[in-house]
Design an enzyme around this catalytic site. Structure first.
Site, short mmCIF file in Angstrom:
data_model
loop_
_atom_site.label_atom_id
_atom_site.label_comp_id
_atom_site.label_asym_id
_atom_site.label_seq_id
_atom_site.Cartn_x
_atom_site.Cartn_y
_atom_site.Cartn_z
N ARG A 138 -4.37 -14.91 21.31
CA ARG A 138 -2.76 -15.38 20.94
C ARG A 138 -1.85 -15.13 21.94
NH1 ARG A 138 1.61 -11.27 18.42
NH2 ARG A 138 0.24 -9.92 20.08
N HIS B 124 -4.27 -4.78 23.14
CA HIS B 124 -3.24 -4.36 24.19
C HIS B 124 -3.61 -3.55 25.29
CE1 HIS B 124 0.74 -3.83 25.18
NE2 HIS B 124 1.29 -4.78 24.59
N ALA C 189 6.57 -4.09 15.67
CA ALA C 189 6.51 -5.12 16.59
C ALA C 189 7.78 -5.06 17.29
CB ALA C 189 7.02 -6.61 15.87
N ARG D 207 -2.81 -10.49 28.81
CA ARG D 207 -3.58 -9.34 28.33
C ARG D 207 -4.84 -9.02 28.22
NH1 ARG D 207 0.08 -9.21 22.69
NH2 ARG D 207 1.97 -8.71 23.54
N LYS E 116 0.66 -1.14 -0.24
CA LYS E 116 -0.08 -0.15 -0.03
C LYS E 116 0.75 1.28 0.09
CE LYS E 116 -4.27 -0.22 2.34
NZ LYS E 116 -5.03 -0.20 3.33
N HIS F 75 -5.26 -4.67 18.84
CA HIS F 75 -3.99 -4.94 18.57
C HIS F 75 -3.73 -6.05 17.60
CE1 HIS F 75 0.21 -4.97 19.66
NE2 HIS F 75 0.30 -6.44 19.98
N GLU G 2 7.47 -12.93 28.21
CA GLU G 2 6.44 -12.41 28.18
C GLU G 2 5.20 -13.03 29.05
OE1 GLU G 2 7.17 -9.38 24.45
OE2 GLU G 2 6.17 -11.36 23.88
C1 LIG Z 1 2.62 -2.29 17.77
C2 LIG Z 1 2.52 -3.89 17.45
C3 LIG Z 1 3.61 -4.65 18.13
C4 LIG Z 1 3.57 -6.00 17.93
N1 LIG Z 1 4.63 -6.67 18.77
C5 LIG Z 1 4.55 -8.09 18.37
C6 LIG Z 1 5.67 -8.72 18.79
O1 LIG Z 1 6.56 -8.25 19.69
N2 LIG Z 1 5.73 -10.14 18.26
C7 LIG Z 1 4.93 -10.52 17.37
O2 LIG Z 1 5.01 -11.98 17.32
N3 LIG Z 1 3.93 -9.89 17.16
C8 LIG Z 1 3.75 -8.66 17.49
N4 LIG Z 1 2.81 -7.97 16.67
C9 LIG Z 1 1.76 -8.43 15.65
C10 LIG Z 1 2.91 -8.68 14.48
O3 LIG Z 1 3.62 -7.56 14.15
C11 LIG Z 1 1.94 -8.87 13.16
O4 LIG Z 1 0.99 -9.91 13.36
C12 LIG Z 1 2.68 -9.16 12.00
O5 LIG Z 1 3.93 -8.32 11.78
C13 LIG Z 1 1.85 -9.20 10.72
O6 LIG Z 1 2.67 -9.42 9.74
P1 LIG Z 1 1.99 -9.67 8.19
O7 LIG Z 1 3.27 -9.96 7.23
O8 LIG Z 1 1.06 -10.64 8.29
O9 LIG Z 1 1.21 -8.16 8.06
P2 LIG Z 1 1.82 -6.79 7.91
O10 LIG Z 1 3.24 -6.72 8.35
O11 LIG Z 1 0.92 -5.84 8.76
O12 LIG Z 1 2.01 -6.25 6.33
C14 LIG Z 1 0.72 -6.04 5.81
C15 LIG Z 1 1.24 -5.49 4.44
O13 LIG Z 1 -0.03 -5.66 3.58
C16 LIG Z 1 -0.04 -4.48 2.74
N5 LIG Z 1 -1.37 -4.23 2.47
C17 LIG Z 1 -2.51 -3.97 3.31
N6 LIG Z 1 -3.49 -3.64 2.47
C18 LIG Z 1 -3.11 -3.77 1.48
C19 LIG Z 1 -3.71 -3.75 -0.10
N7 LIG Z 1 -5.01 -3.31 -0.18
N8 LIG Z 1 -3.24 -3.62 -1.03
C20 LIG Z 1 -1.96 -4.00 -1.12
N9 LIG Z 1 -1.16 -4.06 0.11
C21 LIG Z 1 -1.75 -3.92 1.12
C22 LIG Z 1 0.81 -3.56 3.68
O14 LIG Z 1 1.12 -2.55 2.78
C23 LIG Z 1 1.87 -4.35 4.35
O15 LIG Z 1 2.92 -4.27 3.22
C24 LIG Z 1 2.83 -6.56 16.98
C25 LIG Z 1 1.73 -5.77 16.03
C26 LIG Z 1 1.71 -4.26 16.54
C27 LIG Z 1 0.92 -3.35 15.55
#
Ligand SMILES: Cc1cc2nc3c(=O)[nH]c(=O)nc-3n(C[C@H](O)[C@H](O)[C@H](O)COP(=O)(O)OP(=O)(O)OC[C@H]3O[C@@H](n4cnc5c(N)ncnc54)[C@H](O)[C@@H]3O)c2cc1C
Length: 518
Positions: free
Chosen positions: A380, A237, A46, A284, A35, A345, A115
């Site tokens: 989770r 969270h 994370a 949590r 996006k 979260h 954790e």
């Molecule tokens: C603040 C925070 C802290 C966290 N801490 C932890 C942690 O310590 N340990 C842990 O295991 N998990 C943690 N999590 C959860 C974890 O980070 C996420 O579940 C994980 O990173 C998700 O990865 P993903 O690849 O599925 O999606 P994301 O990393 O969210 O990537 C999504 C991708 O999809 C793209 N996208 C979205 N919609 C569209 C669209 N319509 N068209 C094209 N592209 C699109 C975005 O641009 C992005 O590139 C945390 C989450 C947050 C928000």
């Protein structure tokens, strides 16, 4: 545009899938879209790290499996939990081979931390920004692979299915994509399509998720009649910084509570012992509910996380980003309480997939937060989501490489996929119109489908969302398609589905809490 594999999303799931597939199948053309830029998504935020068994003297797969199952309130799929935990260590090793660094102690052993919900120290981390370290390494790796191309600032509009091709192969054939720069809609035909669009946090007013987390993959999958499961299991969270900074909510990791931070109301009273014997270290969902209860009963808009009992050196070395962020808004965590609220979260549910990551529609895969694998059950376990993403990215890549070796459909089929059927539009959509509906939706969800739910509230939300859906559909039919309208359309669908699934749940489990079943 034709490609072999289209990957929608460039978080840990999309990037690690693409890297693995390029190794297994070096001639396969892989197209990534995202996006905004390659970095933006939940992964980069994370903080805590990634859970995996490394200290085999004290820890074991069995313990990690038990912790995951217990955290999920016995709703997780034990077969899935078993292979994710057992394959996890090898996958984390791979992340390191691909360039990710994790903190080690002076003895060179990993600095494994614990954790909530983990019975042993098993979280690998990189200071308090593990996610951005992982993203950095994976992006570097992807950029060095010739067979992977990427398009930034491109948004999924719809998945291409038989509905568009007027066929009956019951497969996914790629996606229609809109550019956020010139709003042109392109057709990307692909043999396999991988949705890795992350979370749905933007359904709520307070969320730790960035603005891209609007559940687009889920919305598109819903329209393509793909099975979606367990959406109401949204993990809140307990501690996000209040107020927002430039419209975004900043997470204060639970490791701050693990290091001695305590929660107080605005009268300076500690309150967690009124709710759970484990106090600040309760899971949590319990801490989030306790804070929400305090806010409701005291009519206050935040509580305080008092970290002044933590040694300054320790705080600065473990939480440099949190310290810097608090200071930037005039709060010194070494001298005063950090104002915090619970925030949406993590989505435990999502597109239902099998053990290879394939959805109910052939040729369509979902990996990471947008998927439902069965790992998390009703809640989770902290730091298990990054783990789930890399294990499923590997499995989906192995399965994809094998599938691509067999004939799927003739190339001529992919060459003849119709372009997006752009409707005639009669008016010019104003951005503030979509923003207003976006805010309405966040308000409905926060008030009626947040930490505490009631059947009455859910039914009201369902009616209100129906009206919002009609309004959105009207905008969609009369206006030129814009990225904001795509997001709104997805959010309304996902919210509506979440509410209706919530009405079907008749008992409180894990993160799901309906006062009528208390
Ligand atoms: C603040 C925070 C802290 C966290 N801490 C932890 C942690 O310590 N340990 C842990 O295991 N998990 C943690 N999590 C959860 C974890 O980070 C996420 O579940 C994980 O990173 C998700 O990865 P993903 O690849 O599925 O999606 P994301 O990393 O969210 O990537 C999504 C991708 O999809 C793209 N996208 C979205 N919609 C569209 C669209 N319509 N068209 C094209 N592209 C699109 C975005 O641009 C992005 O590139 C945390 C989450 C947050 C928000």
């Amino acid at each position: 545009m034709n490609t072999d594999v289209l990957v929608i999303g460039t978080g840990i799931s999309g990037l690690s899938y693409a890297i693995k597939l390029s190794k297994l199948s070096p001639t396969t053309k892989i197209t990534l879209i995202c996006k905004e830029d390659l970095m933006e998504g939940n992964t980069r935020y994370a903080q805590g790290g990634i859970a995996a068994v490394y200290n085999f003297e004290k820890d074991s797969f069995k313990k990690h499996i038990e912790d995951t199952y217990i955290a999920g309130d016995s709703e997780g799929d034990l077969d899935v939990i078993d292979f994710v935990v057992k394959e996890g260590t090898d996958r984390v090793n791979e992340l390191m081979q691909w360039g990710t660094a994790f903190d080690t102690k002076k003895t060179k052993e990993f600095d494994l931390v614990r954790e909530g919900g983990h019975s042993e120290n098993r979280i690998l981390h990189y200071k308090d920004h593990s996610g951005s370290e992982i993203q950095r390494a994976l992006i570097n790796k992807v950029k060095a692979i010739d067979t992977i191309e990427y398009l930034e600032n491109h948004i999924l509009v719809d998945l291409i299915t038989d509905h568009h091709t007027k066929t009956e192969h019951k497969r996914c054939y790629g996606a229609y994509i809109i550019s956020t720069l010139d709003q042109e809609i392109i057709t990307i035909a692909s043999k396999l399509t991988i949705v890795t669009t992350g979370g749905v946090g933007q359904l709520y007013e307070f969320t730790t998720n960035p603005r891209v987390a609007t559940g687009d993959g889920l919305g598109a999958a819903y329209r393509a009649k793909v099975k979606i499961k367990n959406l109401p299991y949204i993990q809140f969270h307990p501690t996000a910084l209040h107020p927002k900074i430039n419209g975004d909510t900043f997470l204060i990791t639970e490791a701050v509570r693990g290091s001695g931070g305590v929660l107080k109301n605005l009268s300076g009273e500690q309150f967690m012992s009124n709710y759970d014997a484990r106090k600040e270290l309760a899971p949590r969902d319990i801490v989030s509910r306790a804070i929400a209860e305090e806010l409701l009963s005291r009519k206050e808009n935040h509580v305080l996380l008092d970290a002044t009992g933590i040694e300054k050196d320790e705080f600065l070395s473990h939480f440099p980003m949190i310290h810097e962020t608090c200071i930037s808004i005039g709060i010194d965590p070494m001298k005063e309480g950090i104002p915090v609220v619970p925030a949406a979260h993590y989505s435990c549910g999502g597109i239902e997939v099998d053990s290879n990551g394939e959805s109910s529609l052939k040729g369509l895969f979902a990996i990471g937060e947008c998927s439902h694998t069965g790992l998390h059950g009703a809640n989770r376990l902290a730091s298990n989501s990054l783990l789930e993403a890399i294990v499923y990215a590997h499995r989906a890549a192995v399965f994809s490489a094998n599938s691509l070796n067999k004939p799927i459909l003739d190339n001529s089929f992919y060459n003849n996929i119709p372009d997006w059927d752009g409707q005639e539009y009669s008016s010019d959509l104003k951005l503030d119109k979509t923003q207003k509906l976006f805010s309405n939706l966040q308000q409905i969800m926060s008030e009626k489908a947040g930490i505490f739910k009631t059947n009455k509230g859910l039914k009201e939300a369902s009616i209100e969302l129906n009206l919002l859906y009609t309004e959105t559909l009207d905008l969609y039919q009369k206006n030129k398609l814009t990225p904001q309208l795509c997001e709104l359309r997805n959010m309304v669908s996902v919210a509506y589905l979440l509410i209706n699934q919530a009405l079907e749940i008749k008992e409180n489990k894990g993160v799901f809490y309906n006062n009528d079943y208390a």
